[in-house]
Write a protein that holds these residues in place. Structure first.
Motif, short mmCIF file in Angstrom:
data_model
loop_
_atom_site.label_atom_id
_atom_site.label_comp_id
_atom_site.label_asym_id
_atom_site.label_seq_id
_atom_site.Cartn_x
_atom_site.Cartn_y
_atom_site.Cartn_z
N UNK A 277 0.85 -1.18 0.00
CA UNK A 277 0.00 0.00 0.00
C UNK A 277 0.89 1.23 0.00
N UNK A 278 0.68 2.07 -1.02
CA UNK A 278 1.56 3.21 -1.24
C UNK A 278 2.99 2.68 -1.38
N UNK A 279 3.93 3.13 -0.58
CA UNK A 279 5.32 2.70 -0.75
C UNK A 279 5.74 1.63 0.25
N UNK A 280 4.78 1.02 0.95
CA UNK A 280 5.15 0.14 2.05
C UNK A 280 4.51 -1.24 1.89
N UNK A 281 5.22 -2.30 2.31
CA UNK A 281 4.64 -3.65 2.25
C UNK A 281 3.54 -3.82 3.30
N UNK A 282 2.60 -4.68 3.01
CA UNK A 282 1.59 -5.09 3.98
C UNK A 282 2.03 -6.42 4.55
N UNK A 283 2.12 -6.52 5.87
CA UNK A 283 2.64 -7.73 6.50
C UNK A 283 4.07 -7.98 6.06
N UNK A 284 4.36 -9.22 5.63
CA UNK A 284 5.72 -9.52 5.16
C UNK A 284 5.87 -9.31 3.66
N UNK A 285 4.87 -8.67 3.04
CA UNK A 285 4.95 -8.37 1.62
C UNK A 285 4.61 -9.53 0.71
N UNK A 286 4.05 -10.60 1.30
CA UNK A 286 3.66 -11.76 0.50
C UNK A 286 2.21 -12.14 0.83
N UNK A 287 1.52 -12.81 -0.10
CA UNK A 287 0.15 -13.26 0.21
C UNK A 287 0.15 -14.15 1.44
N UNK A 288 -0.78 -13.89 2.37
CA UNK A 288 -0.81 -14.62 3.63
C UNK A 288 -1.67 -15.87 3.57
N UNK A 289 -1.54 -16.70 4.60
CA UNK A 289 -2.23 -17.99 4.60
C UNK A 289 -3.75 -17.83 4.69
N UNK A 290 -4.24 -16.83 5.44
CA UNK A 290 -5.67 -16.65 5.55
C UNK A 290 -6.26 -16.14 4.24
N UNK A 291 -5.50 -15.29 3.55
CA UNK A 291 -5.94 -14.80 2.25
C UNK A 291 -6.07 -15.96 1.27
N UNK A 292 -5.06 -16.81 1.22
CA UNK A 292 -5.08 -17.94 0.29
C UNK A 292 -6.18 -18.92 0.64
N UNK A 293 -6.42 -19.12 1.94
CA UNK A 293 -7.50 -20.01 2.34
C UNK A 293 -8.85 -19.43 1.96
N UNK A 294 -9.02 -18.12 2.17
CA UNK A 294 -10.28 -17.48 1.80
C UNK A 294 -10.56 -17.64 0.31
N UNK A 295 -9.52 -17.44 -0.50
CA UNK A 295 -9.70 -17.59 -1.95
C UNK A 295 -10.08 -19.02 -2.31
N UNK A 296 -9.37 -19.98 -1.74
CA UNK A 296 -9.64 -21.39 -2.05
C UNK A 296 -11.05 -21.78 -1.62
N UNK A 297 -11.46 -21.34 -0.42
CA UNK A 297 -12.78 -21.70 0.08
C UNK A 297 -13.89 -21.03 -0.74
#
Length: 309
Positions: A277-297
């Motif tokens: 977001x803007x010039x800064x990473x969100x979290x560790x800058x990689x897709x997170x496990x909850x995001x990937x689970x939400x997409x899969x579900x």
């Protein structure tokens, strides 16, 4: 050798008629064309089955009521039949069919000028379009999206904030801002500085709650000038099932910066990770496990499987 671009849709459905996509369809006097005086819904159809059709039609009625657009009593049945007809004509109703469906309703055509139609009983124009869904670019799933804040500010008190109208100039402007900045999308903020939504999606944060450190799935509340997304509603229920506490509230840039994960949600694109977001990473800058689970579900649910259990 340059690969040919995929062919566009072959048909459209207009006021009960299936027409060739390259044929004339609408009057130049239609108020949707002249004034953006209309509403719309974008839906996902998998194997001929429309996801959350009832919820989308309910929101279409809410938007039409907000603009005073009169819809016939049988409009839901007509649109459902029209979607079925169009998907079959486009070859998207089979077991492998995966389609974006757009339903557009304008106030209709009138020969008079002015903001108010001369005839308040003008007949609404109904249009349905369908396209095969293209897979999300690999970079969007592997690396995540880069968002910027749009210069456009949303007013939570505005009477149009929760209506899905065809007047999209602000959304086009914000997406152009993102392109100029080398970003994937823009995030609207409210006039008092809170997160609102993306140009076509709701925003979600995975974070430890400030009050009790419980892991929660947070999203802007409906009083933050957002559209009440059908996928948003599904995600709030999903969160409770999988062990995240759902939270709707007023979120700030600092909340986004401090979150461990963030993602966008929409009916067609599904769940897409936000890693910058803007010039800064969100979290560790990689897709997170909850995001990937939400997409899969969510994708499992769309395919008619359990998803999110």
């Amino acid at each position: 050798m340059t690969e040919a671009a995929p062919a566009g849709p072959g048909h459209v459905w207009v006021d009960g008629r299936l027409l060739p996509a390259d044929a004339p369809h609408l009057s130049a006097f239609d108020r949707g064309f002249q004034l953006g005086d209309g509403v719309f819904e974008t839906l996902r159809a998998r194997a001929g089955r429309v996801t959350e059709l009832t919820e989308h039609l309910a929101r279409l009625h809410q938007s039409a009521d907000g603009l005073g657009i009169r819809l016939a009593a049988d409009v839901d049945a007509r649109l459902a039949d029209g979607i079925e007809t169009l998907l079959a004509a486009e070859g998207l109703a089979g077991p492998d069919g995966d389609a974006t469906v757009r339903v557009t309703v304008s106030r209709g055509a009138t020969r008079t000028r002015g903001l108010l139609p001369a005839d308040p009983a003008i007949r609404a124009t109904l249009v349905i379009q369908a396209w095969p869904i293209a897979p999300a670019p690999a970079g969007h799933l592997d690396a995540g999206l880069h968002l910027i804040a749009s210069a456009v500010r949303r007013d939570p008190q505005g009477p149009l904030a929760m209506l899905k109208t065809t007047s999209r100039a602000e959304y086009v402007y914000a997406r152009l801002e993102a392109r100029r900045a080398g970003a994937d999308d823009a995030l609207f903020m409210t006039i008092d500085g809170h997160l609102s939504e993306g140009t076509t999606a709701n925003i979600f944060l995975v974070r430890h709650a400030p009050s009790d450190d419980v892991l929660e799935l947070a999203t802007p509340s409906l009083d933050c000038a957002i559209l009440p997304g059908t996928t948003r509603s599904w995600l709030l229920a999903w969160a409770a099932r999988v062990g995240l506490r759902p939270h709707e509230g007023r979120l700030s840039r600092a909340d986004l910066a401090a979150s461990s994960e963030a993602f966008l949600s929409s009916s067609v694109a599904g769940i897409l990770p936000v890693t910058r977001f803007e010039a800064h990473p969100v979290g560790d800058g990689r897709p997170g496990k909850w995001t990937l689970r939400a997409r899969a579900d969510r994708e499992s649910m769309i395919r008619g499987e359990d998803g999110g259990s």
